[in-house]
Structure formats: structure tokens, C-alpha cells
Design a protein around this motif. Sequence first.
Motif, PDB file in Angstrom:
ATOM      1  N   UNK A 139      33.927  49.864  38.785  1.00 20.65           N
ATOM      2  CA  UNK A 139      33.680  48.209  38.408  1.00 20.65           C
ATOM      3  C   UNK A 139      35.765  49.039  39.321  1.00 20.65           C
ATOM      4  N   UNK A 140      36.270  47.895  38.909  1.00 15.98           N
ATOM      5  CA  UNK A 140      38.059  47.250  39.500  1.00 15.98           C
ATOM      6  C   UNK A 140      38.746  46.112  38.057  1.00 15.98           C
ATOM      7  N   UNK A 141      39.631  46.466  38.792  1.00 16.25           N
ATOM      8  CA  UNK A 141      40.807  45.545  38.323  1.00 16.25           C
ATOM      9  C   UNK A 141      41.550  44.688  38.915  1.00 16.25           C
ATOM     10  N   UNK A 142      41.706  43.356  39.125  1.00 17.88           N
ATOM     11  CA  UNK A 142      42.500  42.238  39.000  1.00 17.88           C
ATOM     12  C   UNK A 142      42.832  41.559  38.527  1.00 17.88           C
ATOM     13  N   UNK A 143      44.186  40.851  39.369  1.00 13.93           N
ATOM     14  CA  UNK A 143      44.670  40.031  38.693  1.00 13.93           C
ATOM     15  C   UNK A 143      45.281  39.064  39.534  1.00 13.93           C
ATOM     16  N   UNK A 144      44.802  37.726  40.005  1.00 12.83           N
ATOM     17  CA  UNK A 144      44.708  36.529  40.602  1.00 12.83           C
ATOM     18  C   UNK A 144      45.044  36.941  41.951  1.00 12.83           C
ATOM     19  N   UNK A 145      43.367  37.847  41.864  1.00 11.98           N
ATOM     20  CA  UNK A 145      42.257  37.394  42.775  1.00 11.98           C
ATOM     21  C   UNK A 145      43.124  38.998  43.558  1.00 11.98           C
ATOM     22  N   UNK A 146      44.658  40.194  43.039  1.00 13.71           N
ATOM     23  CA  UNK A 146      44.984  40.793  43.313  1.00 13.71           C
ATOM     24  C   UNK A 146      45.097  41.832  43.350  1.00 13.71           C
ATOM     25  N   UNK A 147      43.817  43.077  43.337  1.00 14.73           N
ATOM     26  CA  UNK A 147      43.739  44.432  42.578  1.00 14.73           C
ATOM     27  C   UNK A 147      45.113  45.353  41.971  1.00 14.73           C
ATOM     28  N   UNK A 148      44.542  45.618  40.951  1.00 18.32           N
ATOM     29  CA  UNK A 148      45.789  46.070  39.815  1.00 18.32           C
ATOM     30  C   UNK A 148      45.633  47.926  40.021  1.00 18.32           C
ATOM     31  N   UNK A 149      46.564  48.342  40.454  1.00 18.05           N
ATOM     32  CA  UNK A 149      46.615  49.795  40.052  1.00 18.05           C
ATOM     33  C   UNK A 149      46.792  50.370  38.948  1.00 18.05           C
ATOM     34  N   UNK A 150      46.033  51.462  38.246  1.00 18.99           N
ATOM     35  CA  UNK A 150      46.265  51.405  36.334  1.00 18.99           C
ATOM     36  C   UNK A 150      45.929  52.002  35.587  1.00 18.99           C
ATOM     37  N   UNK A 151      45.735  52.562  34.026  1.00 24.78           N
ATOM     38  CA  UNK A 151      45.460  53.266  33.938  1.00 24.78           C
ATOM     39  C   UNK A 151      44.187  52.527  33.492  1.00 24.78           C
TER      40      UNK A 151
END
Length: 500
Positions: free
Chosen positions: A89-101
Motif C-alpha cells: 500500500x502507501x502512506x499519505x498525509x493531505x494527499x502528499x506521500x509520506x516517507x516513513x517507517x
Amino acid sequence: MTVIRNLIQIFMITTLFACSSPSVQNNITTDCFIIGGCENTAYDTSRVYLRASYTINGKFINYSEFIYDESISSDNIEIKSPELYSICGSIKYSDTPVYSNLRFIKQNNTSILIPSSSVETDIDGKYCILLESGKYTILVSPYKKETIPQLKTDIEVDSDITDLDIIYPPQNMVRYIYGNIILDLKSGLPVQGINVLAYKNYDDRISLQSNIATTDENGNFSLIIPTIEGDFSLLISGSADNPDWPKIWFEDIITEGTVQIGTINLDFVPPLKHTEGLILSGESTRIVARTTSENSIYSKSFNTDSTGHFETDIRTGKYDLLLMPEDLFTSRWGITLYQGVSLPSEGNLQFRMDSKVVISGKINVASDEDTPRVNIMRTGGCYGEMDNVQNENTLITSIDGLFKDTISKGMYRIIINTDNNKSAPLISDYICIDKDTDLGVLTLPANKTISGRIVPPSGFSINNGMVEAFVLNRARNEYVKIGSSVVSNNKFSLTIPVLR
């Protein structure tokens, strides 16, 4: 005698559990794998816990476990990997991708040996991971901590999931918290460069955090808490630009209806004052000073010059001081703890270092071809919470099995083995070594071989495998390793002590 230096010091200022000081006994026989004997120990000698770790399809790290006891054949063990499902899947914050762990924490997991699974997204916030079936809590930790909070969510895995997109909640489902920090009420001066963080501890594995805000020139900060539920605590601390502040926490200060925290007044924080003194060691020494109160911790680290002289600015208070030679292994001085020292002092501060102590012994081996090795692992100090300095030495004995070394006083675990992978280790419980200590004549325990294979999950291949064997210390709820083996063609064979 050759000395191999491993794992140079790992230094952490955290709380170390209090340990007892068991005596060291001589005349050890092969009746037990514990130095000092198995009588009156808390080790569960009825079973061995096996943990297999391996890489699946050259990418994903996975773990499996197996409990072995005497009722099971020792030469045909099968460690089966559970069925695994692909989660992407993917991670998004306010429609912006989030580089994360991402950390996937299995709910109701009672195994200490099996860690939680984690994966890092790519820069577009996309990820894939393999998981066994079950219910999980996902903890998302963005690398851009200054503006994006952590996020916690739950999932249940019972099949492949190709579109597990985790989207941060909308504005009406998060909390925006505002406040400011001043030096004192009299001056009203704002404090710039203070880090502020809101957090909630759900259990000993899960803590949810807001973004990390840094106060501006007016002392203002704003936090984003990614849930409208529950009370949160507040933590303030120094930053890279303004480091000389204690860590101060305010328990459950943010309730569900809180928006404005208001003004945080730091007039209870003692002022910085200049102090200097001398460590009577004649060499460069690292000093860590720490003082604690009910809701704060302040620590500062600084070095002396080559003569032992030091000077620094430090907040007024009563400190525990941890002194450590700059070259811990070659110095004649050991790690030294002073407690209840008032800083700064009007007098001339002088501190003496503890001399190292001698540890020695002799190892009997079954064959002249075996080279005994003595692994001496320091886990911290014998007394007080502050000393959590860890280091590790490995000694190779002389030709007649003798060994001798000088070490700092402290709490140790000793593991004795040989370079022959068919021998089993002799280990100690935690031992407080605060004076010269002769371990006496030590004999490696009787051993046995357990072997078997790892059964990969259906449809997957494994490589880079390792099988480790542990026994459980029930008093500490701690697993102690007693053997390990690499995996070749999915097969393993390892030697462990005969448990009695």
C-alpha cells in the motif's frame, strides 16, 4: 594471552534494573551450564526455545520459533514458517506521500523472542511486507517529524492485501494544540529553540507521538495530534540550537477538549552556572552529570583535558557523576560513579577514579585442539541506576587454559566457549564484580546436538538463515542464548549444553 576487543562501549543514560550479586564458586563440574551451579537458579532447564531468522525471496526478514524438550527427537526438528500474506500500500498525509517507517505490532503476541515486523516506505510513500495471519497495530513514524505526527491504526490479516493505503485523518478528526514557553513570569522572556512533543503510551510497545515542534522567537509552538480521543502528555527538551535544557514532562496535560495549553513557565528550572574541577587520573576523562526530579531529567556530557581538568556551564543541582576514561580498554582506571554531588561547588572539586579489578581463572577443555574463549560482557554498574555503560571483551586463554584481564567494576555476564562449534557454552548469571575475582577452574558442560530443518512458507524460498537456542530465566523473564547455527539448504545443526 591474546585479547580481542568487541563492541566498544555502548553508552546510554537510561534506567538499569537492580541486580543481585551472586557469589562466584569454584570447582565447577560438567553437571551444569551455569557458573556456580544450577541449584537455586531461576533458569527453566526443561525446555529450549529455538528462533529461526531468515530472508524470504531475498528481501523480507521473517522469524519462526520452536520449543524443544526431551520428549522430542533431537535430530529431526522442523521449524515451520507460518503461511504468509503480501501486504502492500502507501502512506499519505493531505494527499502528499509520506516517507516513513511502518511497524506492524501483532496484538496479543506473548513471544518475547519474535520482534515486531517493520518496513520502510520509498520516497513515494509505497511499501510491501509479508505477514502471517492475525490482528496488528500499525505505527507509522514519518521521517519528517517536524511537521507530520505519527499515526496508529489497526488491521486484520487473513489474505493478501494489495491496496492497504493508510491516509491520515481529516482536520476534523485531529487536534491542533497551541502554547508558548517563557523563562519566568517576572521577565516574561520567551524561550526560543525548545522542542515540544505530545505523546500517549498505550502499552510498553506502543507510544503515539505528535510532530516535534520547536519554539519560535516568541516562544510559540503548535502540535498536531492525529486523534481526537484520549489524554496526551507533553514533553519539552532542548534542541540542537538550544541544547542545555532538561527533559520535562507534564502527564496527561492535554485532555480531549484541550486546544490552548497556555503559557509554560520555566522558572522552576535552575540557572546555568560555571563550574570547574579536576579528575585525579592524569588523563582525559569523559564526564556525564545527571540530576532527576519527579517530572524531569537533566544530563550533560563533557570531557576533561589531558591532565584531568574540566570546566563547563551546568544547571545548579545535586548530581550523579559518571566518570569514564577516554580510552576505556587501555586505561588503568575504570568506570567510576559518584552520587549526590552538588554542582557548582564553591570549593575546588576533585574526584578520584576507581582502579580496575582483576578477573582470572582457568578453563579445562576436552581436547588440546580446542581454543577456549572467555567473553566478558559488562551490562552496567553494580549500584545505582545511572551506570548503564556496556562493553565486551573476548579473551583467548594461554596454552594451559589460564586467563586474566583487568576490567571496570560492574555487573557482568560471562560466557565461556571454544572455537570448536561442537562444544557448548558455560555461562554465568549476572555477577557483580567489584573486587579482584578468581573464577577458579571451569569445565565446559556436557553437550548435545539438535538438528533439523526450516520449512519455508508455501511458495517462497529462504536464505541467510540463522537458528539460535535460548533458555528462559523465569525470574527476569529473560531469554539467554546458549547456541546458534547458520542454516544451509534449509538445514541446521547446533550444539547446546545438556540441561539439568
